[in-house]
Design a protein around this motif. Sequence first.
Motif, PDB file in Angstrom:
ATOM      1  N   UNK A 164       0.838  -1.190   0.000  1.00 51.97           N
ATOM      2  CA  UNK A 164       0.000   0.000   0.000  1.00 51.97           C
ATOM      3  C   UNK A 164       0.883   1.253   0.000  1.00 51.97           C
ATOM      4  N   UNK A 165       1.941   1.217   0.770  1.00 50.03           N
ATOM      5  CA  UNK A 165       2.847   2.371   0.835  1.00 50.03           C
ATOM      6  C   UNK A 165       3.431   2.668  -0.544  1.00 50.03           C
ATOM      7  N   UNK A 166       3.815   1.624  -1.275  1.00 50.41           N
ATOM      8  CA  UNK A 166       4.370   1.813  -2.621  1.00 50.41           C
ATOM      9  C   UNK A 166       3.339   2.439  -3.559  1.00 50.41           C
ATOM     10  N   UNK A 167       2.083   2.019  -3.455  1.00 46.76           N
ATOM     11  CA  UNK A 167       1.033   2.585  -4.311  1.00 46.76           C
ATOM     12  C   UNK A 167       0.773   4.051  -3.964  1.00 46.76           C
ATOM     13  N   UNK A 168       0.768   4.376  -2.685  1.00 43.50           N
ATOM     14  CA  UNK A 168       0.568   5.769  -2.269  1.00 43.50           C
ATOM     15  C   UNK A 168       1.712   6.629  -2.791  1.00 43.50           C
ATOM     16  N   UNK A 169       2.909   6.116  -2.686  1.00 39.66           N
ATOM     17  CA  UNK A 169       4.076   6.854  -3.190  1.00 39.66           C
ATOM     18  C   UNK A 169       3.970   7.032  -4.709  1.00 39.66           C
ATOM     19  N   UNK A 170       3.535   5.992  -5.420  1.00 41.33           N
ATOM     20  CA  UNK A 170       3.389   6.078  -6.880  1.00 41.33           C
ATOM     21  C   UNK A 170       2.351   7.130  -7.258  1.00 41.33           C
ATOM     22  N   UNK A 171       1.246   7.192  -6.511  1.00 41.17           N
ATOM     23  CA  UNK A 171       0.233   8.208  -6.774  1.00 41.17           C
ATOM     24  C   UNK A 171       0.811   9.608  -6.563  1.00 41.17           C
ATOM     25  N   UNK A 172       1.532   9.796  -5.470  1.00 42.77           N
ATOM     26  CA  UNK A 172       2.131  11.101  -5.193  1.00 42.77           C
ATOM     27  C   UNK A 172       3.123  11.489  -6.289  1.00 42.77           C
ATOM     28  N   UNK A 173       3.913  10.539  -6.745  1.00 40.66           N
ATOM     29  CA  UNK A 173       4.860  10.809  -7.835  1.00 40.66           C
ATOM     30  C   UNK A 173       4.111  11.165  -9.111  1.00 40.66           C
ATOM     31  N   UNK A 174       3.036  10.451  -9.405  1.00 36.66           N
ATOM     32  CA  UNK A 174       2.215  10.719 -10.590  1.00 36.66           C
ATOM     33  C   UNK A 174       1.665  12.152 -10.554  1.00 36.66           C
ATOM     34  N   UNK A 175       1.360  12.637  -9.348  1.00 32.65           N
ATOM     35  CA  UNK A 175       0.808  13.974  -9.199  1.00 32.65           C
ATOM     36  C   UNK A 175       1.888  15.025  -8.948  1.00 32.65           C
ATOM     37  N   UNK A 176       3.154  14.617  -9.025  1.00 32.79           N
ATOM     38  CA  UNK A 176       4.244  15.556  -8.805  1.00 32.79           C
ATOM     39  C   UNK A 176       4.374  16.018  -7.367  1.00 32.79           C
ATOM     40  N   UNK A 177       3.949  15.176  -6.435  1.00 31.66           N
ATOM     41  CA  UNK A 177       3.963  15.547  -5.026  1.00 31.66           C
ATOM     42  C   UNK A 177       4.672  14.514  -4.157  1.00 31.66           C
ATOM     43  N   UNK A 178       5.678  13.858  -4.680  1.00 38.05           N
ATOM     44  CA  UNK A 178       6.374  12.803  -3.932  1.00 38.05           C
ATOM     45  C   UNK A 178       6.903  13.301  -2.598  1.00 38.05           C
ATOM     46  N   UNK A 179       7.325  14.548  -2.529  1.00 43.61           N
ATOM     47  CA  UNK A 179       7.881  15.071  -1.281  1.00 43.61           C
ATOM     48  C   UNK A 179       6.822  15.204  -0.183  1.00 43.61           C
ATOM     49  N   UNK A 180       5.550  15.139  -0.540  1.00 41.45           N
ATOM     50  CA  UNK A 180       4.481  15.259   0.451  1.00 41.45           C
ATOM     51  C   UNK A 180       4.299  13.965   1.255  1.00 41.45           C
ATOM     52  N   UNK A 181       4.853  12.867   0.776  1.00 38.92           N
ATOM     53  CA  UNK A 181       4.711  11.597   1.489  1.00 38.92           C
ATOM     54  C   UNK A 181       5.719  11.560   2.627  1.00 38.92           C
ATOM     55  N   UNK A 182       5.204  11.682   3.839  1.00 36.74           N
ATOM     56  CA  UNK A 182       6.076  11.652   5.012  1.00 36.74           C
ATOM     57  C   UNK A 182       5.748  10.487   5.935  1.00 36.74           C
ATOM     58  N   UNK A 183       4.660   9.784   5.681  1.00 39.10           N
ATOM     59  CA  UNK A 183       4.275   8.666   6.533  1.00 39.10           C
ATOM     60  C   UNK A 183       5.170   7.459   6.236  1.00 39.10           C
ATOM     61  N   UNK A 184       5.613   6.814   7.299  1.00 38.58           N
ATOM     62  CA  UNK A 184       6.416   5.607   7.151  1.00 38.58           C
ATOM     63  C   UNK A 184       5.519   4.379   7.069  1.00 38.58           C
ATOM     64  N   UNK A 185       6.119   3.259   6.722  1.00 40.35           N
ATOM     65  CA  UNK A 185       5.362   2.015   6.544  1.00 40.35           C
ATOM     66  C   UNK A 185       4.656   1.611   7.840  1.00 40.35           C
ATOM     67  N   UNK A 186       5.348   1.653   8.959  1.00 43.32           N
ATOM     68  CA  UNK A 186       4.741   1.237  10.231  1.00 43.32           C
ATOM     69  C   UNK A 186       3.600   2.163  10.638  1.00 43.32           C
TER      70      UNK A 186
END
Length: 130
Positions: free
Chosen positions: A1-23
């Motif tokens: 799930x974390x990888x998919x969330x990161x992929x969505x953020x990258x797709x939207x040009x917002x990868x730096x907004x992902x600060x939540x860790x896997x745990x």
Amino acid sequence: MHDLIRALAEHQGQASAITVGVEDLKRLLARPEVTYLIAERSGRAIGYVSWLERVSFWSGQDYLALDDLYVTGAERGTGVGERLMQAAAEAADGKVIRWEVAEANVAAQRFYARIGATLTSKKICRWQPK
């Protein structure tokens, strides 16, 4: 799930907004008001839909607040998004489903209109008081 969330953020040009860790994400996804579904093909995650249950003080009714719908690039246009939205609709059991879509995301707006969603314009405000 974390990888998919990161992929969505990258797709939207917002990868730096992902600060939540896997745990931390695992803990959040286990909360009772959170639901998510992952689409897979050949054991590989290819998309997801997630939502939170909320209440509207205007209607007095519960509704589903769609958080994200994402399908990986190679799988777009194959019906995965429609199946994920249909699964969310089944889970809603007649409740309204509400979500946001960026004004610039014209492809998503076309998809949502095609499945019968009503699109309305609204400004989204963010405030992070100190």
